[in-house]
Design an enzyme around this catalytic site. Structure first.
Site: not given
Ligand code: ADP
Ligand code: ADP
Ligand code: ZN
Length: 226
Positions: A133, A177
């Site tokens: 990303r 996460r």
């Protein structure tokens, strides 16, 4: 073709599922504001506000910012005029407490959540997406170095801004996460399923494939409820 819609859309899915990517597209087609709590925290950090500094200490560790802080920030954002007809919520709610708070914020304006599309993706896919990303410093547009590269390396197609990798996009933080997501956010799938609002989308498809399914669901829900 863009049609204006009304309604509050809650995008569910793990980190890296594609919520931001899809919300960017939806925002243009259905003309509702894209509200991403991660983006709000990053904007506060850029301005070095107390909120931003507080949020950073949690974000860097891959854990959630406390509910009271997050809910207060969202309430303020909802107070702005552009959110009066609806919004595309990306990354909020992330806990049951936040989902309950959202219901009461919306109830105060005689509204409720319209639909909760859940972008379902395997852990292997999440990790591959997060690893590649890149985000635009100027406009926040999301790219992937393999799956959705910009025309010119390091440069945003829409605004010419510089692309960067988020400081919380590291392999260690990714695993943390995803673990936090499974513990604290995944229960929202049942929360919205119980209320008849959940709509599953196969997130393993390419970006356009996911978007076609999502747009169909959102159009169906926002037009019938307005
Ligand atoms: P991603 O797109 O990878 O899911 P986000 O930009 O949504 O990441 O969120 C980045 C970080 O911001 C999270 O790891 C968390 O620390 C914080 N954050 C964002 N939204 C929330 C929320 N609703 N509640 C608590 N923390 C949040
Ligand atoms: P989220 O907001 O859910 O954390 P993002 O929208 O930031 O997820 O997407 C994570 C990464 O995966 C980005 O680099 C994005 O370009 C890429 N991506 C998003 N959706 C897809 C898809 N359907 N196929 C391949 N890559 C995708
Ligand atoms: Zn840009």
């Amino acid at each position: 073709m863009s049609t204006s819609a009304s309604g509050y859309i809650v995008l569910l899915g793990a980190p890296g599922a594609g919520k931001g990517t899809q919300a960017e597209r939806l925002e243009k087609d259905i003309e509702l504001p894209h509200i991403a709590t991660g983006d709000l925290f990053r904007a506060a950090l850029k301005q070095q506000t107390e909120l931003g500094k507080l949020a950073q200490s949690y974000m860097d560790r891959g854990v959630l910012v406390p509910d009271d802080v997050t809910i207060a920030m969202v309430k303020e954002r909802f107070g702005q005029a552009d959110a009066s007809r609806g919004a595309i919520l990306d990354g909020f709610p992330r806990t049951v407490e936040q989902a309950v708070a959202l219901d009461s914020i919306l109830a105060e304006r005689g509204a409720g959540v319209t639909i909760a599309p859940y972008i379902k993706v395997s852990t292997d896919t999440l990790l591959a997406r997060l690893a590649g990303r890149w985000v635009c410093r100027g406009c926040g547009a999301v790219y992937h170095m393999l799956y959705s590269p910009p025309a010119r390396e390091g440069v945003c197609d829409s605004c010419g801004g510089e692309l960067y990798q988020r400081s919380d996009d590291t392999p260690e933080t990714h695993l943390k996460r995803i673990q936090v997501y499974l513990e604290e956010t995944a229960p929202l799938i049942e929360f919205y399923r119980d209320r008849g609002l959940l709509a599953e989308v196969d997130g393993e498809q390419d970006i356009e494939g996911v978007y076609a399914d999502l747009l169909r669901l959102v159009r169906g829900a926002t037009q019938s409820s307005s």
